[in-house]
Design an enzyme around this catalytic site. Structure first.
Site, PDB file in Angstrom:
ATOM      1  N   CYS A   1       0.807  -1.223   0.000  1.00 22.16           N
ATOM      2  CA  CYS A   1       0.000   0.000   0.000  1.00 22.16           C
ATOM      3  C   CYS A   1       0.844   1.280   0.000  1.00 22.16           C
ATOM      4  O   CYS A   1       0.546   2.233  -0.742  1.00 22.16           O
ATOM      5  CB  CYS A   1      -0.938  -0.002   1.208  1.00 22.16           C
ATOM      6  SG  CYS A   1      -0.203  -0.698   2.705  1.00 22.16           S
TER       7      CYS A   1
ATOM      8  N   HIS B   1      -3.115   6.243   4.354  1.00 18.28           N
ATOM      9  CA  HIS B   1      -1.715   6.443   4.704  1.00 18.28           C
ATOM     10  C   HIS B   1      -1.267   7.816   4.184  1.00 18.28           C
ATOM     11  O   HIS B   1      -1.647   8.219   3.078  1.00 18.28           O
ATOM     12  CB  HIS B   1      -0.816   5.398   4.025  1.00 18.28           C
ATOM     13  CG  HIS B   1      -1.021   3.983   4.490  1.00 18.28           C
ATOM     14  ND1 HIS B   1      -1.777   3.631   5.581  1.00 18.28           N
ATOM     15  CD2 HIS B   1      -0.512   2.822   3.990  1.00 18.28           C
ATOM     16  CE1 HIS B   1      -1.736   2.301   5.730  1.00 18.28           C
ATOM     17  NE2 HIS B   1      -0.974   1.786   4.771  1.00 18.28           N
TER      18      HIS B   1
HETATM   19  P1  NAP Z   1      -8.063  -9.050   7.693  1.00 16.25           P
HETATM   20  O1  NAP Z   1      -9.053  -7.964   7.824  1.00 16.25           O
HETATM   21  O2  NAP Z   1      -7.466  -9.612   8.922  1.00 16.25           O
HETATM   22  O3  NAP Z   1      -8.708 -10.225   6.820  1.00 16.25           O
HETATM   23  C1  NAP Z   1      -8.058 -11.411   6.593  1.00 16.25           C
HETATM   24  C2  NAP Z   1      -8.832 -12.241   5.589  1.00 16.25           C
HETATM   25  O4  NAP Z   1      -8.111 -13.434   5.319  1.00 16.25           O
HETATM   26  C3  NAP Z   1     -10.200 -12.679   6.107  1.00 16.25           C
HETATM   27  O5  NAP Z   1     -11.117 -12.741   5.055  1.00 16.25           O
HETATM   28  C4  NAP Z   1      -9.875 -14.062   6.629  1.00 16.25           C
HETATM   29  O6  NAP Z   1     -11.004 -14.919   6.677  1.00 16.25           O
HETATM   30  C5  NAP Z   1      -8.928 -14.550   5.570  1.00 16.25           C
HETATM   31  N1  NAP Z   1      -8.155 -15.682   6.076  1.00 16.25           N
HETATM   32  C6  NAP Z   1      -7.344 -15.724   7.151  1.00 16.25           C
HETATM   33  N2  NAP Z   1      -6.870 -16.969   7.334  1.00 16.25           N
HETATM   34  C7  NAP Z   1      -7.381 -17.725   6.349  1.00 16.25           C
HETATM   35  C8  NAP Z   1      -7.282 -19.093   6.012  1.00 16.25           C
HETATM   36  N3  NAP Z   1      -6.556 -19.954   6.732  1.00 16.25           N
HETATM   37  N4  NAP Z   1      -7.965 -19.541   4.927  1.00 16.25           N
HETATM   38  C9  NAP Z   1      -8.728 -18.715   4.215  1.00 16.25           C
HETATM   39  N5  NAP Z   1      -8.866 -17.397   4.492  1.00 16.25           N
HETATM   40  C10 NAP Z   1      -8.204 -16.911   5.550  1.00 16.25           C
HETATM   41  O7  NAP Z   1      -6.812  -8.602   6.814  1.00 16.25           O
HETATM   42  P2  NAP Z   1      -6.725  -7.639   5.531  1.00 16.25           P
HETATM   43  O8  NAP Z   1      -6.280  -6.306   5.978  1.00 16.25           O
HETATM   44  O9  NAP Z   1      -7.967  -7.728   4.740  1.00 16.25           O
HETATM   45  O10 NAP Z   1      -5.474  -8.229   4.768  1.00 16.25           O
HETATM   46  C11 NAP Z   1      -5.492  -9.430   4.087  1.00 16.25           C
HETATM   47  C12 NAP Z   1      -4.269  -9.574   3.171  1.00 16.25           C
HETATM   48  O11 NAP Z   1      -4.132  -8.459   2.322  1.00 16.25           O
HETATM   49  C13 NAP Z   1      -2.930  -9.733   3.806  1.00 16.25           C
HETATM   50  O12 NAP Z   1      -2.238 -10.690   3.020  1.00 16.25           O
HETATM   51  C14 NAP Z   1      -2.185  -8.446   3.644  1.00 16.25           C
HETATM   52  O13 NAP Z   1      -0.813  -8.654   3.487  1.00 16.25           O
HETATM   53  C15 NAP Z   1      -2.802  -7.970   2.378  1.00 16.25           C
HETATM   54  N6  NAP Z   1      -2.834  -6.525   2.358  1.00 16.25           N
HETATM   55  C16 NAP Z   1      -2.192  -5.924   1.359  1.00 16.25           C
HETATM   56  C17 NAP Z   1      -2.163  -4.575   1.313  1.00 16.25           C
HETATM   57  C18 NAP Z   1      -1.357  -3.921   0.290  1.00 16.25           C
HETATM   58  O14 NAP Z   1      -0.450  -3.262   0.662  1.00 16.25           O
HETATM   59  N7  NAP Z   1      -1.619  -4.033  -0.990  1.00 16.25           N
HETATM   60  C19 NAP Z   1      -2.824  -3.807   2.254  1.00 16.25           C
HETATM   61  C20 NAP Z   1      -3.503  -4.451   3.256  1.00 16.25           C
HETATM   62  C21 NAP Z   1      -3.485  -5.833   3.297  1.00 16.25           C
HETATM   63  P3  NAP Z   1     -11.846 -15.147   8.068  1.00 16.25           P
HETATM   64  O15 NAP Z   1     -12.781 -13.980   8.160  1.00 16.25           O
HETATM   65  O16 NAP Z   1     -12.555 -16.414   7.812  1.00 16.25           O
HETATM   66  O17 NAP Z   1     -10.866 -15.213   9.171  1.00 16.25           O
HETATM   67  N1  12T Z   2       2.114  -5.748   7.570  1.00 11.44           N
HETATM   68  O1  12T Z   2       0.861  -6.080   1.940  1.00 11.44           O
HETATM   69  O2  12T Z   2       0.514  -4.031   8.707  1.00 11.44           O
HETATM   70  O3  12T Z   2       2.848  -6.450   2.646  1.00 11.44           O
HETATM   71  O4  12T Z   2      -0.092  -2.338   7.480  1.00 11.44           O
HETATM   72  C1  12T Z   2       0.499  -4.416   4.060  1.00 11.44           C
HETATM   73  C2  12T Z   2       0.172  -3.769   5.234  1.00 11.44           C
HETATM   74  C3  12T Z   2       1.873  -5.939   5.230  1.00 11.44           C
HETATM   75  C4  12T Z   2       1.704  -6.054   2.808  1.00 11.44           C
HETATM   76  C5  12T Z   2       0.367  -3.485   7.620  1.00 11.44           C
HETATM   77  C6  12T Z   2       1.581  -5.302   6.413  1.00 11.44           C
HETATM   78  C7  12T Z   2       1.345  -5.463   4.083  1.00 11.44           C
HETATM   79  C8  12T Z   2       0.719  -4.212   6.395  1.00 11.44           C
END
Ligand code: NAP
Ligand code: 12T
Length: 339
Positions: A132, A245
């Site tokens: 991000c 951010h």
């Molecule tokens: P979050 O709100 O904690 O959501 C996590 C998601 O992953 C939920 O839907 C959860 O399902 C699912 N999950 C967790 N464990 C799982 C498993 N064993 N099998 C299937 N699904 C599972 O987190 P988030 O902020 O949305 O972030 C999720 C991902 O996006 C992370 O990989 C993070 O690195 C990435 N991300 C990337 C950016 C970026 O910079 N581009 C920004 C933010 C996040 P349940 O509801 O069933 O637990």
């Molecule tokens: N730990 O996509 O905590 O690599 O804000 C994005 C956001 C990892 C990532 C965070 C993180 C990622 C966070």
């Protein structure tokens, strides 16, 4: 009629997944079937899409049958394990985790910056969405790099808790309430109190003393700009902000670049809005950017301490442009030109 696609959202119940559903609907992505996947904790849960209730299914090896595009945001280990499985069954994965970003056979794409790189998806069936903090910095710096060639970037970030997910949004809300009521706080998601505090710590610490988040900004910038000579140093800080951010970005360029010229270049750049009129106290803030898809740039001024230097303040919604919007834009490129 143009083609419709079967789309899977992996991590549909999370902070990014939620936004993904909103943005797919808003942008009217050409969907035939939408499959929502998450952990077994969410199996059977209902989520709304375009007025319809869809049932969340448990992610498994057979989740990707007939899927054309799989949008992953369920954590790095799920991406590591399931992107190859989805790709083997014919889906193209757009992955939001850090698992595949630096793989030389996986393109790392910001559509306003390096859209042509998407074509490399054929190597592994995966396109990576950058971090991000990197995405919004790339959108703002691309027009300046094209014009004046950036030699070095010094960036400090002010990152919202929503970047960590739904549990961290809760942690800031709960800690704030407890503190305002004179009660002690509990730290579950972050190692230290985040309410009314700033933590110079995002993701894990590495052997070089930097955090992994800081090194993502270094390495991903080079890959997206296709320029290994560009020097980048970052300090990434978690602040008690829910959404968006902010970044203080200092650049040193090869060619001279005045603040006036930078403002002109940024005003014409895709995905950017200049918000910069300090005489009227106009500059972008996290609150203004939340819920939006643009990257906002203000406080554009020459760095008086070096020959060719410029300072900028760059703000974007981390869950939208920093994650879901960028991923859906990548899917749009795939749908329009490649699939
Ligand atoms: P979050 O709100 O904690 O959501 C996590 C998601 O992953 C939920 O839907 C959860 O399902 C699912 N999950 C967790 N464990 C799982 C498993 N064993 N099998 C299937 N699904 C599972 O987190 P988030 O902020 O949305 O972030 C999720 C991902 O996006 C992370 O990989 C993070 O690195 C990435 N991300 C990337 C950016 C970026 O910079 N581009 C920004 C933010 C996040 P349940 O509801 O069933 O637990
Ligand atoms: N730990 O996509 O905590 O690599 O804000 C994005 C956001 C990892 C990532 C965070 C993180 C990622 C966070």
């Amino acid at each position: 009629m143009s083609r419709l696609f079967n789309v899977a959202v992996v991590g549909a119940t999370g902070a990014v997944g939620n936004q993904m559903l909103e943005i797919l609907a808003e942008r009217n992505f050409p969907i035939k079937e939408l499959r929502l996947l998450a952990s077994e904790r969410s199996e059977g849960k209902l989520l709304e899409f375009k007025g319809e209730q869809l049932v969340v299914q448990k992610l498994g090896r057979d989740s990707f049958k007939n899927i054309d595009i799989a949008l992953f945001s369920a954590g790095g280990s799920r991406s590591e394990e399931f992107c190859p499985i989805a790709a083997a069954s014919g889906a193209v994965c757009v992955d939001n985790s850090s698992a595949w970003r630096m793989d030389p056979e996986v393109p790392l794409v910001v559509p306003e910056v390096n859209p042509a790189d998407v074509a490399q998806y054929t190597k592994k069936g995966i396109v990576a969405n950058p971090n991000c903090s990197t995405i919004q910095m790339m959108v703002a710096l691309k027009p300046l790099h094209d014009y004046a060639k950036i030699k070095r970037i010094v960036v400090s970030t002010y990152q919202a808790v929503s970047g960590t997910g739904l549990s961290a949004i809760d942690e800031l809300r709960i800690q704030s309430g407890e503190l305002l009521n004179g009660r002690p706080v509990e730290c579950k998601v972050y190692p230290r109190q985040i309410a009314f505090n700033c933590l110079p710590h995002i993701d894990v610490f590495l052997d070089n003393g930097y955090t992994k988040e800081e090194m993502k900004m270094v390495n991903e910038t080079r890959k997206i700009f296709g320029d290994d000579s560009i020097r980048v140093t970052a300090t990434t800080v978690r602040v008690p902000v829910f959404y968006s951010h902010s970044e203080a970005v200092n650049i040193e360029t090869e060619k001279p670049l005045s603040a006036v010229k930078a403002r002109e270049l940024l005003a014409a750049a895709p995905g950017v809005q200049v918000v910069d009129d300090v005489a009227k106290q106009v500059y972008p803030t996290a609150i203004d950017a939340a819920g939006q898809d643009l990257t906002y740039v203000g406080r554009i001024r020459e760095d008086e301490s070096i020959e060719n230097g410029l300072n900028l303040w760059v703000v974007a919604d981390n869950l939208r442009k920093g994650a879901a919007t960028n991923a859906v834009q990548i899917a749009e490129l795939l749908a329009a030109k490649h699939l």
